[in-house]
Design a protein around this motif. Sequence first.
Motif, short mmCIF file in Angstrom:
data_model
loop_
_atom_site.label_atom_id
_atom_site.label_comp_id
_atom_site.label_asym_id
_atom_site.label_seq_id
_atom_site.Cartn_x
_atom_site.Cartn_y
_atom_site.Cartn_z
N TYR A 97 2.59 -2.67 4.13
CA TYR A 97 1.37 -2.33 4.85
C TYR A 97 0.11 -2.55 4.02
O TYR A 97 -1.01 -2.42 4.54
N ASN A 98 0.26 -2.90 2.74
CA ASN A 98 -0.88 -2.97 1.84
C ASN A 98 -1.38 -4.39 1.61
O ASN A 98 -2.12 -4.63 0.66
N GLN A 99 -1.02 -5.34 2.45
CA GLN A 99 -1.39 -6.73 2.22
C GLN A 99 -2.90 -6.94 2.33
O GLN A 99 -3.50 -7.65 1.51
N CYS A 100 -3.53 -6.38 3.34
CA CYS A 100 -4.98 -6.54 3.49
C CYS A 100 -5.73 -5.92 2.31
O CYS A 100 -6.69 -6.51 1.80
N ALA A 101 -5.30 -4.74 1.89
CA ALA A 101 -5.96 -4.09 0.75
C ALA A 101 -5.72 -4.88 -0.53
O ALA A 101 -6.62 -4.97 -1.39
N ARG A 102 -4.54 -5.47 -0.68
CA ARG A 102 -4.26 -6.27 -1.87
C ARG A 102 -5.13 -7.53 -1.90
O ARG A 102 -5.58 -7.95 -2.97
N TYR A 103 -5.36 -8.12 -0.74
CA TYR A 103 -6.24 -9.29 -0.69
C TYR A 103 -7.65 -8.91 -1.13
O TYR A 103 -8.31 -9.66 -1.86
N PHE A 104 -8.13 -7.75 -0.69
CA PHE A 104 -9.47 -7.30 -1.11
C PHE A 104 -9.53 -7.08 -2.61
O PHE A 104 -10.49 -7.50 -3.27
#
Length: 466
Positions: A97-104
């Motif tokens: 679930y943390n893919q978007c946050a990891r991209y940021f």
Amino acid sequence: MSMPGPSTTPPTNPALDLSGLTWVAKRLKVPSRNTLIFLSVTSSVLGLYIYDRQQCKKIRQEYVDKVKHLSEETTEHLAWPRQVRVYAAKWPGDEDYNQCARYFRKYVKPIFVAAAIDFEIVTGKKHGDLADRIADEIKMRRRLDMGLEEEHRDPRLTPKYKFRSKEVIRQQELDGGIVIVGRPTWKEFVDGLKRGWTESPAKVDHDEILARELEDDGRFDELEPFEEAPPSPAKSFNADFYNTLHQAPPKTTASSPVDPSIPSSIPILPPILFVPFTNCVGFKLIPNMLYDFFNHRYFVQSGAEAAYRLIMRQTRPFNSPSSVSLFNDVSSEVPPTSSSDVDFDNHSERYYKNSLNATEKEVERQRRKYYDELVPKLATARELARHIREPTKDEINYPPPTEVELRAERMEKEKRWRRTLSGWEIVKPSSEVAWDMRFEGLFTVFTDPAEKAESNEDTTTTKSTD
């Protein structure tokens, strides 16, 4: 007498002879075909990787040099730093679930850190978690403004501690910004925003409401001998749920009272920064994954440009949907147009896994299977609890669940199923963004700084002249 033939000994290098390395010349030979293929392939792949990572460092350092002077400015020792809020929802089809946050963190955060921009990341582990949190925060704010609830303050602080006023906090929020990472995050953000300002601000215990609904459906009632068997539990649950999910909101008439707690207008929000993001998940997208692995420099460029837009604070009005129905009520949805900012990053929905389209059918299948297995489990639990029969050897070694445990298990499963369906209803490609007509003129969007836009125009003019 025959003359001696020419010597077959290959010529040697005098330098190697004097150094004692004659054996090196004897062992050297032209590489084979397979060796040349291996060296060419590995050197090409390694060269692409090294070049891409060097360009990533170069691009990131370029933008760091542009904004690092902001972190060197002298401010008051009690001044609050500029803070932005980052929303990152779960990507459909990815268990992480943390893919978007990891991209940021990987592509946008380094520029924020160089400019001394503080940030808070808000994520959701399931679809709909981010929308629920945004709606709850807005309702909390409305209760505080209406005086229905007192603001919680840390008791560990000294009595002389000076708290910031609501006006100061609000102005600091407007000076900061909101970062939206990816299309699913944008859909959940707007849905939570609409529910927060449309629904009643009163606290609601959803678990208690669900418990009463499940208690009244009669699934745990005992049937009399003359009573007929109830309909399929899974079928009735699905029908009731979809009816409530797709039911149109009641239209307000002149005679119907209007909830005074629902405001007719919404306060202006901080400017929004859109960060495009596409997560390739699935076997069919392996070519895209390989291409992205050797082209991280485009992600670094996109993330650095997005961060630079927020840091420079240049905004433009939000391009809202142009077609707004005058006959819809305040809470009605408006279909967006293709030219509006509502369609931000909508092309990324083409990369969703095809198996996600069967989410409703999968939940229905799980429900049907669970309720079919629930009937014998419930009968066994009641027979053992009332001592109608003695437990078997397996039941002694592995006690079956009691009726109380079955009720609790059913409650948890229903919560998970309903949350899955409601969350997928928000982010699925066929669902439009939950736009509200009260959002008109409410949003502003960070845009490219003027100097960059002028340089792009000059470049375009030069190319056309050539």
